[in-house]
Design a protein around this motif. Sequence first.
Motif, PDB file in Angstrom:
ATOM      1  N   ASP A 177      90.674  56.931  40.791  1.00 45.79           N
ATOM      2  CA  ASP A 177      92.014  56.494  41.227  1.00 45.79           C
ATOM      3  C   ASP A 177      92.593  55.543  40.179  1.00 45.79           C
ATOM      4  O   ASP A 177      91.874  55.097  39.277  1.00 45.79           O
ATOM      5  N   ALA A 178      93.869  55.197  40.374  1.00 44.70           N
ATOM      6  CA  ALA A 178      94.479  54.152  39.543  1.00 44.70           C
ATOM      7  C   ALA A 178      93.703  52.851  39.801  1.00 44.70           C
ATOM      8  O   ALA A 178      93.219  52.653  40.907  1.00 44.70           O
ATOM      9  N   PRO A 179      93.555  51.967  38.837  1.00 43.56           N
ATOM     10  CA  PRO A 179      94.124  52.028  37.475  1.00 43.56           C
ATOM     11  C   PRO A 179      93.224  52.752  36.473  1.00 43.56           C
ATOM     12  O   PRO A 179      93.664  53.065  35.381  1.00 43.56           O
ATOM     13  N   GLU A 180      91.937  53.041  36.841  1.00 50.82           N
ATOM     14  CA  GLU A 180      91.041  53.702  35.870  1.00 50.82           C
ATOM     15  C   GLU A 180      91.617  55.072  35.469  1.00 50.82           C
ATOM     16  O   GLU A 180      91.665  55.416  34.288  1.00 50.82           O
ATOM     17  N   HIS A 181      92.048  55.823  36.503  1.00 52.15           N
ATOM     18  CA  HIS A 181      92.581  57.157  36.225  1.00 52.15           C
ATOM     19  C   HIS A 181      93.788  57.071  35.298  1.00 52.15           C
ATOM     20  O   HIS A 181      93.925  57.849  34.352  1.00 52.15           O
ATOM     21  N   THR A 182      94.676  56.104  35.549  1.00 52.48           N
ATOM     22  CA  THR A 182      95.932  55.978  34.787  1.00 52.48           C
ATOM     23  C   THR A 182      95.642  55.778  33.298  1.00 52.48           C
ATOM     24  O   THR A 182      96.312  56.355  32.440  1.00 52.48           O
ATOM     25  N   ARG A 183      94.630  54.959  33.031  1.00 54.43           N
ATOM     26  CA  ARG A 183      94.301  54.655  31.624  1.00 54.43           C
ATOM     27  C   ARG A 183      93.905  55.938  30.880  1.00 54.43           C
ATOM     28  O   ARG A 183      94.431  56.249  29.818  1.00 54.43           O
ATOM     29  N   TYR A 184      92.992  56.693  31.465  1.00 54.84           N
ATOM     30  CA  TYR A 184      92.549  57.942  30.810  1.00 54.84           C
ATOM     31  C   TYR A 184      93.685  58.957  30.749  1.00 54.84           C
ATOM     32  O   TYR A 184      93.893  59.625  29.741  1.00 54.84           O
ATOM     33  N   ARG A 185      94.394  59.071  31.843  1.00 53.21           N
ATOM     34  CA  ARG A 185      95.435  60.105  31.943  1.00 53.21           C
ATOM     35  C   ARG A 185      96.512  59.881  30.884  1.00 53.21           C
ATOM     36  O   ARG A 185      96.981  60.821  30.242  1.00 53.21           O
ATOM     37  N   ARG A 186      96.901  58.590  30.691  1.00 48.75           N
ATOM     38  CA  ARG A 186      97.929  58.274  29.682  1.00 48.75           C
ATOM     39  C   ARG A 186      97.469  58.702  28.299  1.00 48.75           C
ATOM     40  O   ARG A 186      98.221  59.285  27.532  1.00 48.75           O
ATOM     41  N   LEU A 187      96.219  58.366  28.022  1.00 51.72           N
ATOM     42  CA  LEU A 187      95.671  58.710  26.702  1.00 51.72           C
ATOM     43  C   LEU A 187      95.712  60.219  26.461  1.00 51.72           C
ATOM     44  O   LEU A 187      96.027  60.679  25.373  1.00 51.72           O
ATOM     45  N   LEU A 188      95.398  60.979  27.505  1.00 48.27           N
ATOM     46  CA  LEU A 188      95.318  62.433  27.363  1.00 48.27           C
ATOM     47  C   LEU A 188      96.689  63.097  27.399  1.00 48.27           C
ATOM     48  O   LEU A 188      96.958  64.019  26.629  1.00 48.27           O
ATOM     49  N   THR A 189      97.569  62.622  28.288  1.00 51.86           N
ATOM     50  CA  THR A 189      98.884  63.259  28.436  1.00 51.86           C
ATOM     51  C   THR A 189      99.620  63.281  27.105  1.00 51.86           C
ATOM     52  O   THR A 189     100.254  64.278  26.755  1.00 51.86           O
ATOM     53  N   GLY A 190      99.521  62.194  26.356  1.00 53.54           N
ATOM     54  CA  GLY A 190     100.199  62.096  25.063  1.00 53.54           C
ATOM     55  C   GLY A 190      99.747  63.179  24.104  1.00 53.54           C
ATOM     56  O   GLY A 190     100.441  63.515  23.148  1.00 53.54           O
ATOM     57  N   ARG A 191      98.563  63.709  24.349  1.00 54.57           N
ATOM     58  CA  ARG A 191      98.004  64.719  23.434  1.00 54.57           C
ATOM     59  C   ARG A 191      98.101  66.140  24.000  1.00 54.57           C
ATOM     60  O   ARG A 191      97.734  67.088  23.335  1.00 54.57           O
ATOM     61  N   PHE A 192      98.553  66.261  25.235  1.00 49.27           N
ATOM     62  CA  PHE A 192      98.683  67.579  25.879  1.00 49.27           C
ATOM     63  C   PHE A 192     100.146  67.936  26.109  1.00 49.27           C
ATOM     64  O   PHE A 192     100.511  68.454  27.148  1.00 49.27           O
ATOM     65  N   THR A 193     100.983  67.674  25.135  1.00 48.74           N
ATOM     66  CA  THR A 193     102.415  67.880  25.325  1.00 48.74           C
ATOM     67  C   THR A 193     102.750  69.380  25.378  1.00 48.74           C
ATOM     68  O   THR A 193     102.005  70.209  24.839  1.00 48.74           O
ATOM     69  N   VAL A 194     103.879  69.688  26.007  1.00 44.27           N
ATOM     70  CA  VAL A 194     104.347  71.076  26.073  1.00 44.27           C
ATOM     71  C   VAL A 194     104.484  71.621  24.645  1.00 44.27           C
ATOM     72  O   VAL A 194     104.125  72.751  24.351  1.00 44.27           O
ATOM     73  N   ARG A 195     104.976  70.733  23.739  1.00 47.47           N
ATOM     74  CA  ARG A 195     105.199  71.170  22.354  1.00 47.47           C
ATOM     75  C   ARG A 195     103.873  71.584  21.698  1.00 47.47           C
ATOM     76  O   ARG A 195     103.755  72.647  21.117  1.00 47.47           O
ATOM     77  N   ARG A 196     102.880  70.733  21.864  1.00 46.90           N
ATOM     78  CA  ARG A 196     101.584  71.032  21.247  1.00 46.90           C
ATOM     79  C   ARG A 196     100.978  72.329  21.815  1.00 46.90           C
ATOM     80  O   ARG A 196     100.372  73.116  21.103  1.00 46.90           O
ATOM     81  N   MET A 197     101.166  72.497  23.114  1.00 47.17           N
ATOM     82  CA  MET A 197     100.625  73.698  23.745  1.00 47.17           C
ATOM     83  C   MET A 197     101.347  74.945  23.254  1.00 47.17           C
ATOM     84  O   MET A 197     100.747  75.986  23.026  1.00 47.17           O
ATOM     85  N   ARG A 198     102.673  74.817  23.071  1.00 48.66           N
ATOM     86  CA  ARG A 198     103.430  75.983  22.561  1.00 48.66           C
ATOM     87  C   ARG A 198     102.987  76.313  21.135  1.00 48.66           C
ATOM     88  O   ARG A 198     102.939  77.472  20.746  1.00 48.66           O
ATOM     89  N   GLN A 199     102.661  75.234  20.380  1.00 52.39           N
ATOM     90  CA  GLN A 199     102.217  75.479  18.998  1.00 52.39           C
ATOM     91  C   GLN A 199     100.932  76.306  18.978  1.00 52.39           C
ATOM     92  O   GLN A 199     100.628  76.980  18.000  1.00 52.39           O
ATOM     93  N   LEU A 200     100.200  76.212  20.070  1.00 47.74           N
ATOM     94  CA  LEU A 200      98.941  76.969  20.143  1.00 47.74           C
ATOM     95  C   LEU A 200      99.183  78.458  20.409  1.00 47.74           C
ATOM     96  O   LEU A 200      98.258  79.256  20.313  1.00 47.74           O
ATOM     97  N   THR A 201     100.435  78.800  20.753  1.00 46.76           N
ATOM     98  CA  THR A 201     100.744  80.184  21.145  1.00 46.76           C
ATOM     99  C   THR A 201     100.295  81.190  20.100  1.00 46.76           C
ATOM    100  O   THR A 201      99.709  82.222  20.413  1.00 46.76           O
ATOM    101  N   GLU A 202     100.569  80.838  18.831  1.00 44.78           N
ATOM    102  CA  GLU A 202     100.213  81.757  17.749  1.00 44.78           C
ATOM    103  C   GLU A 202      98.704  82.042  17.736  1.00 44.78           C
ATOM    104  O   GLU A 202      98.274  83.182  17.565  1.00 44.78           O
ATOM    105  N   ARG A 203      97.927  80.978  17.947  1.00 47.89           N
ATOM    106  CA  ARG A 203      96.462  81.155  17.986  1.00 47.89           C
ATOM    107  C   ARG A 203      96.067  82.011  19.187  1.00 47.89           C
ATOM    108  O   ARG A 203      95.199  82.858  19.084  1.00 47.89           O
TER     109      ARG A 203
END
Length: 408
Positions: A103-129
């Motif tokens: 739960d928050a706040p432990e969950h929030t800390r990890y989730r923030r770190l990961l969300t920044g790296r799982f952006t829609v843009r980054r995922m779309r860039q993976l489309t070619e692969r």
Amino acid sequence: MSHDPNAVGTTTDDLPTLPTDRHTGCPFDPPEGLTALSDEPMRRMRYADGHVGRLVTGHAAARATLADPRFSSRYELLHLPEPMEGMPGQIPPAPIGDIIGLDAPEHTRYRRLLTGRFTVRRMRQLTERVERFTKECLDAMEEAGPTADLVEAFAQPVPALVICELLGVPYSDRERFQSQVATLFDQTADAGAKGDAHTALLQYLGELVLAKRAEPTDDLLSDLTTSDLTDEELAGIGGLLLAAGLDTTANMLALGTFALLSNPDQLDALRADPGLAAQTVEELLRYLSVADPLLRSALEDVEVDGTLIKAGETVTVSVQAVNRDPRRFPDPDRLDIHRKATGHLAFGHGVHQCLGQQLARVEMAVAFPALLARFPTLRLAVPPREVPLRERSNIYGVVSLPVTWDQV
Ligand code: HEM
């Protein structure tokens, strides 16, 4: 005002347990027993250890529960709806890095770190692969054909190649992690076997994290070594992402193909207009709801949709039932790729909503049309009833999917 329509005149023994038997009927439909309980959106239910909690089958009640921070995801507060081999009444707390059980706040800390790296843009860039891996798997399947087990030839390798690429895990190491991940999701595996699989998976990821720290490469794990996460946290998060990335999309691809082959009108519509791919993916997610159920525990007395949930009660959100709620999705038992299925809860809802959902969508939107275009005569190689189902697993699907096609 709160009311509890199930409370009066009911003894604990009379209360239903979670129906899981799919032996009768269509393999894509929820168990008949579950459908029978879905007239009441939030009814009382008996858990494996005798605990009396709730079963949520209504879409509105599920959304409200999953969005409410007064419901906890901490494993140690939950009661299991079904008995689990060798698992005592109490579930141990989430191991380090398993953010689903925090739960928050432990969950929030990890989730923030990961969300920044799982952006829609980054995922779309993976489309070619994704397109490249899909083509390679289809080439190999065609060459070895004209029969194949679609799970082994296509549904497993495509997401495995993608998650390995994203994380920076060598695909050639899959012998080391694939069976461990399967054991973690297998409800028939006992607690000891699950513990061993988890330890082995963490050891593998731990070695990889050290290698990335020493020599960073262009991938998510290397990227995460620049954060303030410890080696243990990184290995745990890596293990969670690998497990989630390997198994979920794989089951959607195989079961989704089975569902399309069983509904030729829908299959033909998608073949005729590949532009329907994104919409088809949403409808298959709704219709199949492979990640089910989701559990929460009330931290205090909470009123949801007019029902009082007492502090300490476990709530089982049946995603399968919720995604077939006729108040939200008209004619819910029909697979209809023309419907707007958005708003389904196949990826959950609230702060724990699936982190990999954009990636999973990209994979499926590429893979389904490519498979159908490559094999215009694709069909099951066995009668539908003989397709083995993965019933005792956290993620529903098929064990194998024998298919065949005409060679040109
Ligand atoms: C079709 C494929 C997928 C389905 C149906 C699915 C389903 C779900 C669901 C229902 C949850 C919510 C769990 C809860 O509320 O208790 C979830 C969470 C999560 N999923 Fe997925 N998932 C899929 C693909 C993926 C992929 C490809 C990844 C990784 C790349 C991933 C990573 C995660 C993670 C890390 C969480 C935990 C998020 C959190 O607790 O904040 N999933 N997923």
